[in-house]
Design a protein around this motif. Structure first.
Motif, PDB file in Angstrom:
ATOM      1  N   ILE A 155      32.438  48.825  39.675  1.00  0.00           N
ATOM      2  CA  ILE A 155      33.128  48.324  40.862  1.00  0.00           C
ATOM      3  C   ILE A 155      34.450  49.053  41.075  1.00  0.00           C
ATOM      4  O   ILE A 155      34.772  49.478  42.182  1.00  0.00           O
ATOM      5  CB  ILE A 155      33.355  46.800  40.748  1.00  0.00           C
ATOM      6  CG1 ILE A 155      32.011  46.060  40.780  1.00  0.00           C
ATOM      7  CG2 ILE A 155      34.255  46.305  41.883  1.00  0.00           C
ATOM      8  CD1 ILE A 155      32.111  44.600  40.406  1.00  0.00           C
ATOM      9  N   ILE A 156      35.222  49.225  40.007  1.00  0.00           N
ATOM     10  CA  ILE A 156      36.538  49.853  40.131  1.00  0.00           C
ATOM     11  C   ILE A 156      36.425  51.326  40.517  1.00  0.00           C
ATOM     12  O   ILE A 156      37.328  51.905  41.114  1.00  0.00           O
ATOM     13  CB  ILE A 156      37.338  49.703  38.820  1.00  0.00           C
ATOM     14  CG1 ILE A 156      38.848  49.686  39.112  1.00  0.00           C
ATOM     15  CG2 ILE A 156      37.000  50.769  37.817  1.00  0.00           C
ATOM     16  CD1 ILE A 156      39.351  48.425  39.692  1.00  0.00           C
ATOM     17  N   GLU A 167      27.491  44.334  44.818  1.00  0.00           N
ATOM     18  CA  GLU A 167      28.901  44.333  44.432  1.00  0.00           C
ATOM     19  C   GLU A 167      29.482  42.924  44.509  1.00  0.00           C
ATOM     20  O   GLU A 167      30.189  42.482  43.592  1.00  0.00           O
ATOM     21  CB  GLU A 167      29.688  45.274  45.339  1.00  0.00           C
ATOM     22  CG  GLU A 167      31.160  45.389  44.960  1.00  0.00           C
ATOM     23  CD  GLU A 167      31.912  46.372  45.838  1.00  0.00           C
ATOM     24  OE1 GLU A 167      32.655  47.199  45.300  1.00  0.00           O
ATOM     25  OE2 GLU A 167      31.754  46.288  47.080  1.00  0.00           O
ATOM     26  N   LEU A 171      30.811  40.694  41.375  1.00  0.00           N
ATOM     27  CA  LEU A 171      32.175  40.163  41.357  1.00  0.00           C
ATOM     28  C   LEU A 171      32.184  38.649  41.173  1.00  0.00           C
ATOM     29  O   LEU A 171      33.012  38.105  40.428  1.00  0.00           O
ATOM     30  CB  LEU A 171      32.890  40.526  42.665  1.00  0.00           C
ATOM     31  CG  LEU A 171      33.585  41.889  42.717  1.00  0.00           C
ATOM     32  CD1 LEU A 171      34.029  42.195  44.142  1.00  0.00           C
ATOM     33  CD2 LEU A 171      34.771  41.936  41.771  1.00  0.00           C
ATOM     34  N   PHE A 196      40.944  43.915  34.941  1.00  0.00           N
ATOM     35  CA  PHE A 196      40.130  44.371  36.070  1.00  0.00           C
ATOM     36  C   PHE A 196      40.535  43.752  37.405  1.00  0.00           C
ATOM     37  O   PHE A 196      40.757  44.474  38.389  1.00  0.00           O
ATOM     38  CB  PHE A 196      38.649  44.077  35.791  1.00  0.00           C
ATOM     39  CG  PHE A 196      37.787  44.153  37.021  1.00  0.00           C
ATOM     40  CD1 PHE A 196      37.493  45.375  37.607  1.00  0.00           C
ATOM     41  CD2 PHE A 196      37.289  42.992  37.610  1.00  0.00           C
ATOM     42  CE1 PHE A 196      36.714  45.445  38.769  1.00  0.00           C
ATOM     43  CE2 PHE A 196      36.502  43.046  38.753  1.00  0.00           C
ATOM     44  CZ  PHE A 196      36.219  44.288  39.332  1.00  0.00           C
ATOM     45  N   THR A 199      43.872  44.878  38.985  1.00  0.00           N
ATOM     46  CA  THR A 199      43.759  46.307  39.326  1.00  0.00           C
ATOM     47  C   THR A 199      42.910  46.505  40.573  1.00  0.00           C
ATOM     48  O   THR A 199      43.258  47.284  41.472  1.00  0.00           O
ATOM     49  CB  THR A 199      43.151  47.096  38.159  1.00  0.00           C
ATOM     50  OG1 THR A 199      43.929  46.895  36.976  1.00  0.00           O
ATOM     51  CG2 THR A 199      43.101  48.585  38.477  1.00  0.00           C
ATOM     52  N   PHE A 200      41.803  45.791  40.638  1.00  0.00           N
ATOM     53  CA  PHE A 200      40.905  45.909  41.785  1.00  0.00           C
ATOM     54  C   PHE A 200      41.557  45.405  43.071  1.00  0.00           C
ATOM     55  O   PHE A 200      41.440  46.035  44.131  1.00  0.00           O
ATOM     56  CB  PHE A 200      39.611  45.138  41.514  1.00  0.00           C
ATOM     57  CG  PHE A 200      38.611  45.206  42.636  1.00  0.00           C
ATOM     58  CD1 PHE A 200      37.963  46.397  42.950  1.00  0.00           C
ATOM     59  CD2 PHE A 200      38.318  44.081  43.393  1.00  0.00           C
ATOM     60  CE1 PHE A 200      37.047  46.470  43.991  1.00  0.00           C
ATOM     61  CE2 PHE A 200      37.397  44.129  44.427  1.00  0.00           C
ATOM     62  CZ  PHE A 200      36.760  45.338  44.725  1.00  0.00           C
ATOM     63  N   ARG A 203      43.930  47.771  44.915  1.00  0.00           N
ATOM     64  CA  ARG A 203      43.387  49.028  45.417  1.00  0.00           C
ATOM     65  C   ARG A 203      43.509  49.162  46.935  1.00  0.00           C
ATOM     66  O   ARG A 203      43.896  50.201  47.442  1.00  0.00           O
ATOM     67  CB  ARG A 203      41.916  49.173  45.009  1.00  0.00           C
ATOM     68  CG  ARG A 203      41.716  49.550  43.564  1.00  0.00           C
ATOM     69  CD  ARG A 203      40.274  49.852  43.290  1.00  0.00           C
ATOM     70  NE  ARG A 203      39.781  50.903  44.184  1.00  0.00           N
ATOM     71  CZ  ARG A 203      38.499  51.239  44.287  1.00  0.00           C
ATOM     72  NH1 ARG A 203      37.605  50.613  43.581  1.00  0.00           N
ATOM     73  NH2 ARG A 203      38.135  52.201  45.095  1.00  0.00           N
ATOM     74  N   SER A 207      39.652  45.230  49.311  1.00  0.00           N
ATOM     75  CA  SER A 207      39.409  44.638  47.996  1.00  0.00           C
ATOM     76  C   SER A 207      39.928  43.203  47.949  1.00  0.00           C
ATOM     77  O   SER A 207      39.284  42.317  47.370  1.00  0.00           O
ATOM     78  CB  SER A 207      40.086  45.472  46.903  1.00  0.00           C
ATOM     79  OG  SER A 207      39.528  46.766  46.829  1.00  0.00           O
TER      80      SER A 207
END
Length: 230
Positions: A155-156, A167, A171, A196, A199-200, A203, A207
């Motif tokens: 995903i990332i 996806e 998630l 994760f 961070t995601f 983006r 997101s």
């Protein structure tokens, strides 16, 4: 007696040879670098994967995973075998094979898989993800952790961007795993997801919207879960 000694000697030799092959494959970036001995290494790996000794099988599966990352045709041939091991073997072997499957999914994009010869019955990138997805609900903690880390990487790195439904499902499953009381003692899984999600989200705005919809899906899942579920 002689037969047991011979058997021990054979397995010890096979394990040492697989260890050497593993280090050799780790140092390669292209299959052509070991073209002269690739058939020998492949034969050793195939022999090891079917061995009754779990340590030998584990080392052989690790070698096979590295072999597949070096060449997409090799990956096309052996990916179904790795999927089978991930579904049927003992926990440690399942996690090793599953990790190899995710490495392959990271290495090859859908157009490259689509260009493979029709004669190869491949678990292609379009069909491999649902097979990997089932491991997020595995009863084996190590397998769940490997699956969670694998999908987080996919995903990332936007590997699932063209497969929006998968996806979103992944998630949702990751969020449920992260907040599940059953994963309290799964340190590796919790640490991975704790890094994760922030961070995601950072983006892009898309997101953020995706994670918002996922958490709504999680709330619906919890609300409509059977009362017997803790």
């Amino acid at each position: 007696s002689a037969p047991p000694d011979d058997d021990f000697g054979h397995r010890h030799c096979l394990l040492r040879t697989l260890n050497i092959s593993h280090e050799l494959l780790l140092s390669c970036t292209k299959l052509s670098q070991i073209a002269r001995i690739s058939d020998l290494v492949k034969a050793l790996v195939e022999s090891g994967v079917t061995d009754t000794n779990a340590e030998i099988r584990d080392r052989a599966v690790r070698c096979l995973g590295l072999f597949c990352v070096l060449d997409e045709v090799v990956a096309a041939v052996y990916l179904p075998l790795l999927v089978t091991v991930a579904n049927t073997d003992v926990q440690d072997l399942r996690s090793t094979a599953l990790s190899a499957c995710f490495d392959i999914a990271m290495a090859y994009r859908s157009p490259e898989w689509a260009a493979l010869p029709d004669s190869l019955t491949v678990a292609s990138s379009d069909s491999i993800f649902p097979k990997l997805f089932t491991h997020l609900s595995s009863e084996m903690p190590l397998v769940r952790s490997v699956a969670a880390e694998g999908f987080a990487k996919l995903i990332i790195s936007a590997r699932l961007r063209s497969k929006a439904s998968i996806e979103k499902e992944a998630l949702t499953a990751l969020a449920l795993l992260y907040f599940s009381p059953h994963s309290d003692d799964e340190t590796s899984l919790r640490q991975c997801l704790a890094i994760f999600f922030p961070t995601f989200i950072r983006r892009s705005p898309s997101s953020v919207h995706l994670v918002e919809s996922v958490f709504l899906a999680c709330l619906r899942h919890v609300i409509h879960a059977p009362k017997t579920c803790s």
